[in-house]
Design an enzyme around this catalytic site. Structure first.
Site, mmCIF file in Angstrom:
data_model
loop_
_atom_site.group_PDB
_atom_site.id
_atom_site.type_symbol
_atom_site.label_atom_id
_atom_site.label_comp_id
_atom_site.label_asym_id
_atom_site.label_seq_id
_atom_site.Cartn_x
_atom_site.Cartn_y
_atom_site.Cartn_z
ATOM 1 N N CYS A 2 11.627 -8.559 9.817
ATOM 2 C CA CYS A 2 11.409 -9.898 10.086
ATOM 3 C C CYS A 2 11.300 -10.385 11.399
ATOM 4 O O CYS A 2 11.149 -9.396 12.458
ATOM 5 C CB CYS A 2 12.895 -10.663 10.091
ATOM 6 S SG CYS A 2 13.655 -10.293 8.161
ATOM 7 N N ARG A 27 4.930 -9.855 10.927
ATOM 8 C CA ARG A 27 6.041 -9.278 10.844
ATOM 9 C C ARG A 27 6.828 -9.474 9.445
ATOM 10 O O ARG A 27 7.709 -8.944 9.007
ATOM 11 C CB ARG A 27 7.096 -9.119 11.765
ATOM 12 C CG ARG A 27 6.543 -8.541 13.173
ATOM 13 C CD ARG A 27 7.315 -8.840 14.290
ATOM 14 N NE ARG A 27 8.600 -7.967 14.298
ATOM 15 C CZ ARG A 27 8.803 -6.939 14.733
ATOM 16 N NH1 ARG A 27 7.971 -6.261 15.452
ATOM 17 N NH2 ARG A 27 10.175 -6.248 14.617
ATOM 18 N N TRP A 73 11.397 -11.321 5.788
ATOM 19 C CA TRP A 73 10.855 -10.576 4.893
ATOM 20 C C TRP A 73 12.055 -10.172 4.106
ATOM 21 O O TRP A 73 12.720 -9.377 4.740
ATOM 22 C CB TRP A 73 10.158 -9.359 5.578
ATOM 23 C CG TRP A 73 9.436 -8.314 4.713
ATOM 24 C CD1 TRP A 73 8.126 -8.519 4.136
ATOM 25 C CD2 TRP A 73 9.919 -7.358 4.063
ATOM 26 N NE1 TRP A 73 7.855 -7.352 3.413
ATOM 27 C CE2 TRP A 73 9.118 -6.826 3.205
ATOM 28 C CE3 TRP A 73 11.118 -6.754 3.982
ATOM 29 C CZ2 TRP A 73 9.135 -5.503 2.642
ATOM 30 C CZ3 TRP A 73 11.167 -5.670 3.246
ATOM 31 C CH2 TRP A 73 10.209 -4.974 2.553
ATOM 32 N N ASN A 99 17.308 -9.567 12.176
ATOM 33 C CA ASN A 99 16.659 -8.808 11.177
ATOM 34 C C ASN A 99 17.309 -7.343 11.053
ATOM 35 O O ASN A 99 18.638 -7.201 11.495
ATOM 36 C CB ASN A 99 15.738 -8.296 12.124
ATOM 37 C CG ASN A 99 14.642 -9.214 12.681
ATOM 38 O OD1 ASN A 99 14.483 -10.352 12.185
ATOM 39 N ND2 ASN A 99 13.774 -8.661 13.474
ATOM 40 N N GLY A 100 17.176 -6.926 9.879
ATOM 41 C CA GLY A 100 17.925 -5.497 9.503
ATOM 42 C C GLY A 100 18.454 -5.791 8.411
ATOM 43 O O GLY A 100 18.376 -6.690 7.666
ATOM 44 N N GLU A 484 -5.784 7.120 1.643
ATOM 45 C CA GLU A 484 -5.926 5.846 2.487
ATOM 46 C C GLU A 484 -6.989 4.934 1.585
ATOM 47 O O GLU A 484 -6.412 3.660 1.787
ATOM 48 C CB GLU A 484 -6.402 6.426 3.624
ATOM 49 C CG GLU A 484 -6.609 5.272 4.765
ATOM 50 C CD GLU A 484 -5.379 4.643 5.009
ATOM 51 O OE1 GLU A 484 -4.331 4.945 4.742
ATOM 52 O OE2 GLU A 484 -5.461 3.568 6.006
ATOM 53 N N LYS A 488 -5.319 1.159 0.890
ATOM 54 C CA LYS A 488 -6.044 -0.050 1.452
ATOM 55 C C LYS A 488 -6.222 -1.017 -0.069
ATOM 56 O O LYS A 488 -5.831 -2.215 0.249
ATOM 57 C CB LYS A 488 -7.487 0.113 1.891
ATOM 58 C CG LYS A 488 -7.306 0.848 3.288
ATOM 59 C CD LYS A 488 -6.440 0.191 4.449
ATOM 60 C CE LYS A 488 -5.223 0.941 4.375
ATOM 61 N NZ LYS A 488 -4.383 0.805 5.408
ATOM 62 N N GLU A 491 -2.794 -2.315 -1.096
ATOM 63 C CA GLU A 491 -2.253 -3.319 -0.154
ATOM 64 C C GLU A 491 -2.840 -4.771 -0.108
ATOM 65 O O GLU A 491 -1.870 -5.751 -0.448
ATOM 66 C CB GLU A 491 -2.372 -2.644 1.077
ATOM 67 C CG GLU A 491 -1.485 -1.692 1.447
ATOM 68 C CD GLU A 491 -1.694 -1.162 2.879
ATOM 69 O OE1 GLU A 491 -0.554 -1.052 3.641
ATOM 70 O OE2 GLU A 491 -2.634 -0.918 3.262
ATOM 71 N N HIS A 507 -5.923 17.878 -14.123
ATOM 72 C CA HIS A 507 -4.335 18.225 -14.527
ATOM 73 C C HIS A 507 -3.540 16.923 -14.777
ATOM 74 O O HIS A 507 -2.319 16.923 -14.626
ATOM 75 C CB HIS A 507 -3.585 18.916 -13.251
ATOM 76 C CG HIS A 507 -3.943 20.302 -13.042
ATOM 77 N ND1 HIS A 507 -4.044 21.476 -13.870
ATOM 78 C CD2 HIS A 507 -5.305 20.813 -12.148
ATOM 79 C CE1 HIS A 507 -4.511 22.499 -13.450
ATOM 80 N NE2 HIS A 507 -5.263 22.123 -12.402
ATOM 81 N N LYS A 606 4.083 -6.054 8.629
ATOM 82 C CA LYS A 606 3.210 -5.017 9.378
ATOM 83 C C LYS A 606 3.950 -3.957 9.820
ATOM 84 O O LYS A 606 3.492 -2.682 9.915
ATOM 85 C CB LYS A 606 2.655 -6.009 10.539
ATOM 86 C CG LYS A 606 1.895 -5.147 11.535
ATOM 87 C CD LYS A 606 0.676 -4.640 10.975
ATOM 88 C CE LYS A 606 -0.291 -3.742 11.835
ATOM 89 N NZ LYS A 606 -1.260 -2.953 11.130
#
Lengths: 611, 611
Positions: A2, A27, A73, A99-100, A484, A488, A491, A507, A606
Site C-alpha cells: 500500500c 503501489r 492493496w 502497510n503490511g 517473461e 507480461k 499481468e 511432456h 508495483k
C-alpha cells in the site's frame, strides 16, 4: 504494497496528501482514504482510485496542517469503503494507516472482542488500532507508549502512521518490514512509503529501520525503538528527478518504458564497460571482487520478473565464468532450510529493492555468513542498504506495474558481471572477451530496430486479442524469455499465458494445442535451432498457430510459422535483451485492445512489500 | 515415441503384428500401418488408432509369415494416411518403419529430388527409405549394405525395420537413439520398440545398441554395426508379467494406477527399509555409496512429471542430507554447456528409462566424468543400462499416459535416498532417522484413507469441469505438487492449468484471478501455514474460488475455502506423496466428465523417445 503519506507543518495538508497519494498510486489502488486534522480530525475513505476519493470529497474545504493518507492493496478483507484506511479505534481515540500484514491478528482480535471491542471491518489494521487504544485507556499511558507497547505484541510487518485525538498535534510513525521515509523540512515533516511524494518539498530524508518509532511535532522529531531506546537520526540527501516519472507523450508508462530501453540499457552499462580500450568495471563490486571471483557457488534470488532475470543470469554465469549457479524463488528459499555455505555468494535481484520475500531471504543468507549482493533499481532502498555490495541498474523510475526496462537492465548487469567474472577467472579468451563487450555495446541500436516492428506486432495483437490462452516456448537463453513474455501477457491482459522450455512441451502442454491456441516461439538461429524447428513442426502438425521470433533473414521457420518477427543477428549472450522486446510490445498491444488498464493491472502492485 | 513391431518365422504374422501394435499403442496412436510379406509385400496404413486400421483391413485374409507394423506419433507432417508408416521407396524396392527424427532430412530430400525422386509424404521417413533405395540401385550393392551406407549419411535418431522386395525373406533392423528389442525364438524372431509385444512368445531378448544393425532370417541372425564390424549378440532373459498390464476392473488405466499407489509405494520401499530394526538399504546404490555420500553437489535431471519428482528430491536431499542440489530440465541441461565436476553426482529420473533428452543428458554427464545414477521404472530400459548405478521404482507397468504411480514411486525412492544420505552424513539424529523411516511406512494406509475422498472430489469436479483455467498453489514441498497437479489436469482434460509457488502469485498470476478462476491450494499445517493462510485471503479478497487440500481437523482454511479435502497428519517429508493423490483424482474426474480420452490424451505419448 500500500501507499502511505503523512504531513505535519505549516502548509495546508490536504493537497500535499492527495497529490502524494497519486504519486504512490502505483503501489496499490483498490481503495484510498485521508484524515486531516484541524482541531478535530476529519476522516474520508472510499473504494476505488485516489480520483474516486477526490470526487467523493468534492469541493468541501478541508483546512488543516496535519494529515495522513493511504492507498490500499488488499491483503485482509476485500477492497471496499469499510476496509479502506485510515481505521479509527472503537472509542475514536486513535486513527491509523498501515502497510503490511499483522499475522497474529486473529488471536488479538478475539482477545479484544472478549474485552468488549466490536469491529467494523475485516482488516488486521483495525485490530492494531484497537489494541493501541485498549492499552492507552486501560494502562493510562501516553499515546506514544501505547503505540510502542502495542507493537511489541504484534507478529508481522507494518509501516504505520498514527493520529491521536487527545494530542492532535503529533504524528507517530513506526516501521517493521514495510518501508517508511521521513522527509525533513524546516518546521515541517513528511512521511511516505517511498520518497516520490516527498522530493518536491525536500531532499533531506531519514529511512526508518525495523522497530523504529518516530514521534513528529512541527518543530521536533524524537526517534527511538519500540523498546524505548533513543536513536540518532541519520539524515541522507536524495537525488531523484520528478520529471522522470512523467509519461512524456506516450499513452502509457509501460509503452514509454518499453521505448526507453535503448537508453536505459545504455545508462546501465555507461561508464562501466568500454571497447576502447576494452575494459569492464563495476564499482559497486570492487570491494568484494576477490570473494566473488572465488565463489564456489552463486545463488541468485528474486521474485516474478526478477526471477526470470536470475534464470538468464544462471545461463550467463555458468556459460562465461563456469561457476555453478542456483536460482531460487525468494519465497521458497527463505522457508526451506536452504544450504548456504560461507564461500557461497547470494545475489538478490529486485527492481524496487523492497520486495519483502527477497529482503527476508538476504537476511537469512547474511546470518548464514554468505557474501550477499544486490542488483536493484531504486537507489537507497532496503536491499542495497542491507547487502554487502551490489550494482544499481540505472533504468530510472519504473512506473508501469508490468516490469520492462527494469528486466532488461537487470539482464544487462548480469551480462556485465558474467563477463567480468569470466575475465578474472580466465575462462574467456582475450578475443571472446572483446567480442562479448562489443556485443553489449551494439544492443541499444538493435533494440531501436526491433521497436520498428511495432506495427507488425499490432497486426498480430489484433488477430489474437480475444484468445483465452497462450503458450510461450524457448530453449536455453530464450526459455526465461518465454516465461517473461507469458508473464507480461498474464499481468496486463489477464489472458492465461504460460512459458515452457520448448522440449518440455511434449511432456504435457502439447495436449493443450489445437487450432485456437496461439504458440509464441523464440526460434533464433543458434546451436539448438534444428531442435526448435522440430518443435515448431510438432505444433503445426497439431494445427497450432505459431508466432515466431526469428533471426533476420530466416526462411525455414518463416515457411512454417503463421507470423514471424525478425531480430537482428547477435551473440546469444545478449539474445534475451533483444527477443523480449517484441513480447513486451505484444502483451502491451493485446492489453490495450482488450481495454485493460495497462499501467495498473487489477490485483497487482508495483512493489510487493508484503510476503 | 512411435511403436514398432516386426515378425519373421513360421507363424502367421498378421495377428502377431496387430496385437503387438495394440500393446504398444500407448507409445503413439495418431496413425498405424502394417506390411505383410507373402511372396509380394502387402501394405496397409490408416490415420487413427490400431482399431481403425483393423476395421480398414476388415475380413480380407492376409496370409504370410513375415510382417511389420507401426503406430505413429507425429513429428514431421500431420497425422494422416499418407504420412503413416510403413513408407515405400519410389521404385518400390524398400518398405520401412521408423521411430525417431532424421534431423538433416531437408538437405537429403533436396539432394534426392535433384536426382529425380518424387515424394508423396511430408515425412523424414520417406527421405530415408528413398535414400536407401537410391544407394541400392545406384551402387548396385546388397540391401544390407544399402541400409548401412544410408544410415551413415543420416543425422538424428532412428529405430527402423526394413523389408526389401528383392530379398523378401529378410528383415533388417537398426537403431540409433530410439530403442529396439529383438525377441529370439526357435526358427523365429520378433522385433519391437519395447518388450511388451514380445513377452508372450519369448523371454529371450537382445537390446540393440546405438549403430547396431541386425539382419534377420528365419533361422539366422547376423548382428553388426553400421560400419560392418561383426558383433556377438548378448541374449538376456526378461521377467515381465503380461497380466499386470490389464485394467483390472477400473474404467481406465489411470484410475487403476491411482488406486494402486498404496501398493506400488509399498512395493517400492519393501525390502529396502525396515523399522524393526531400523534400517535402510538400497542395493542398486551399494557400489557407489561412498562417492554419493561425499558428493559436493547433486544434479537431478528429468522431464515432465519426473522433473517434478526431482524438485521434491531437491527439497528432501538438501533438507535431510545437506548436500546442495540443482534440478535441471534434461532438454535444457544438455544444450547449455552445463558445469559438471568430477565430484558431482548426476541422477536421472525417468519412468520409461527411454526419455530421449534424459538419455542424452546422462551421456553428456558421463563424458564429463560425473558419477551418473538412474531412478527408473522400466527394468532393462536404456537409462538403467547406461548409468553407473541406480534404483528401480518397482511401480509396475504404467499404461496411463498421465503418470501417477510412477511419480509417487519416484518420490518414495528419493525419500529413501535422502534419509540414507542424511544417516551416512550424520545430518540426522538417531531419533529423527527412526521417525523418518516410520513416516514412510505409514504412507500406504494414509493414501488408502485419502482415496476415500473420491466422492467429494467428484462433487468438486462436477462444479468445475467447464472451467477454462485453473491455478495451483503450494509452498515448499507442496510447490512441486502444485506443478504436478496442474500438469495432470492439462494433460488429460486440456484445461489450461498452471502451478506456482504460492508467494509468487502476487508477482503476476494474481491478475488472472476473478470469480471464474478456481484456485487449488495445498494448505497443509506446516511451518509456512500462516503464510498460505494469507495467500488464501488474498485470493478470496479478489473473489477467487478456493479448493484447498488441508490437514485433517483444520478449521481456519475451512472457513475461507469453498471446498476442502482433508489429508491425515504426516511429516512433511512424505507430504508430497499424500497431497498429490486428490489432485490426481481431480484431474481424472474432470477429464472423464468432459468426455476426454483419459488414458490416451490427444497429442501425448507415454514415453518421449524423440527430442
Amino acid at each position: 504494497m500500500c501507499g502511505i503519506v503523512g504531513y505535519i507543518g505549516y502548509r495546508q495538508a490536504f493537497p500535499i496528501v492527495i497529490n502524494g497519494l497519486k504519486r504512490l498510486e502505483y503501489r496499490g489502488y483498490d481503495s484510498a482514504g485521508i484524515c486531516i486534522v484541524n482541531g478535530d480530525p476529519f476522516l474520508a475513505k472510499q473504494k476505488g482510485k485516489v480520483s474516486d476519493l477526490e470526487a467523493f470529497i468534492g469541493d468541501r474545504p478541508l483546512p488543516g496542517t496535519i494529515g495522513i493518507g493511504h492507498t490500499r492493496w488488499a491483503t485482509h478483507g476485500e477492497p471496499n469503503d469499510i476496509n479502506a484506511h485510515p481505521h479509527e479505534s472503537m472509542n475514536g481515540k486513535f486513527i491509523l494507516i498501515h502497510n503490511g500484514i499483522i499475522e497474529n491478528y486473529s488471536l488479538l482480535r478475539s482477545k479484544l472482542e472478549k474485552r468488549g471491542y466490536i469491529f467494523k471491518s475485516e482488516t488486521d489494521t483495525e485490530v492494531l488500532v484497537n489494541l493501541i487504544e485498549y492499552i492507552y485507556l486501560k494502562g493510562n499511558v501516553t499515546p506514544e507508549i501505547a503505540v510502542r507497547l502495542a507493537l511489541t505484541k504484534v507478529v508481522g510487518a507494518y509501516g504505520i502512521v498514527v493520529i491521536n485525538r487527545d494530542e492532535p498535534d503529533t504524528l507517530i510513525a513506526a516501521r517493521k518490514g514495510s518501508p517508511l521515509v521521513i522527509g525533513v523540512g524546516e518546521g515541517e515533516y513528511f512521511i511516505a512509503s517511498d520518497a516520490t511524494p516527498i522530493v518536491e518539498f525536500t531532499k533531506s530524508v531519514i529511512f526508518l529501520n525495523d522497530n523504529d518509532v518516530a514521534v513528529l511535532q512541527r518543530n521536533q522529531m524524537v526517534l527511538k525503538t519500540i523498546y524505548n531506546q533513543a536513536l540518532e537520526p541519520n539524515i541522507q540527501q536524495l537525488d531523484i528527478d520528478i520529471e522522470a516519472i512523467e509519461k512524456g507523450g506516450y499513452e502509457h508508462f509501460m509503452l514509454k518504458e518499453i521505448y526507453e530501453q535503448p537508453r536505459s540499457i545504455h545508462d546501465t552499462y555507461r561508464g562501466r564497460i568500454s571497447s576502447d580500450p576494452f575494459d569492464i568495471h563495476l564499482g559497486g563490486l570492487y570491494s568484494v571482487l576477490p570473494n566473488l571471483t572465488e565463489a564456489k557457488r552463486i545463488i541468485l534470488i528474486g521474485c516474478g520478473t526478477s526471477w526470470h532475470a536470475a534464470l538468464v543470469g544462471e545461463y550467463l554465469i555458468e556459460d562465461l565464468a563456469r561457476i555453478p549457479v542456483e536460482v531460487e524463488y525468494a519465497s521458497e528459499f527463505r522457508y526451506r532450510n536452504p544450504i548456504i555455505n560461507k564461500d557461497d555468494v547470494v545475489i538478490a535481484i529486485s527492481q524496487s529493492g523492497e520486495t519483502a520475500d527477497t529482503l527476508a531471504a538476504i537476511r537469512l543468507a547474511k546470518e548464514a555468513g554468505a557474501l550477499v549482493l544486490g542488483i536493484c533499481n531504486v537507489v537507497g532502498s532496503s536491499i542495497p542498504r542491507e547487502t554487502h555490495a551490489g550494482v544499481y541498474t540505472h533504468a530510472g523510475p519504473e512506473i508501469g506495474v508490468a516490469s520492462t526496462k527494469a528486466f532488461t537492465a537487470q539482464v544487462t548487469v548480469l551480462i556485465m558481471m558474467a563477463i567480468l567474472l569470466g575475465r578474472r577467472r580466465g575462462t574467456l579468451t582475450e578475443e571472446r572477451y572483446r567480442e562479448l563487450i562489443r556485443e553489449v555495446t551494439l544492443v541499444p541500436d538493435k533494440i531501436e530496430k526491433i521497436l520498428q516492428s511495432e506495427e507488425l506486432v499490432k497486426v498480430i495483437s489484433e488477430r489474437f486479442k480475444d484468445s483465452r490462452n497462450f503458450l510461450y516456448l524457448g530453449r536455453g537463453y530464450y526459455f526465461p524469455v518465454a516465461l517473461e513474455g507469458a508473464l507480461k501477457l498474464k499481468e496486463i491482459s489477464y489472458i492465461h499465458a504460460e512459458g515452457y522450455p520448448a522440449a518440455e512441451m511434449k511432456h504435457g502442454p502439447i495436449a493443450l494445442i489445437d487450432d485456437t491456441m496461439p504458440v509464441v516461439v523464440i526460434a533464433i538461429k543458434d546451436s539448438s535451432y534444428e531442435k526448435i524447428v522440430s518443435n515448431v513442426q510438432e505444433v503445426k502438425a497439431r494445427k497450432g498457430v505459431i508466432i515466431a521470433v526469428v533471426t533476420e533473414g530466416d526462411t525455414t521457420i518463416k515457411e512454417m510459422a503463421d507470423y514471424t518477427i525478425e531480430i537482428p543477428e547477435a551473440g546469444e549472450i545478449v539474445g534475451a535483451l533483444l527477443t523480449v522486446i517484441p513480447l513486451q510490445l505484444l502483451a502491451y498491444h493485446i492489453a490495450v485492445m482488450r481495454g485493460c488498464n495497462v499501467d495498473q493491472p487489477r490485483n497487482l502492485a508495483k512493489s510487493v512489500t508484503v510476503e
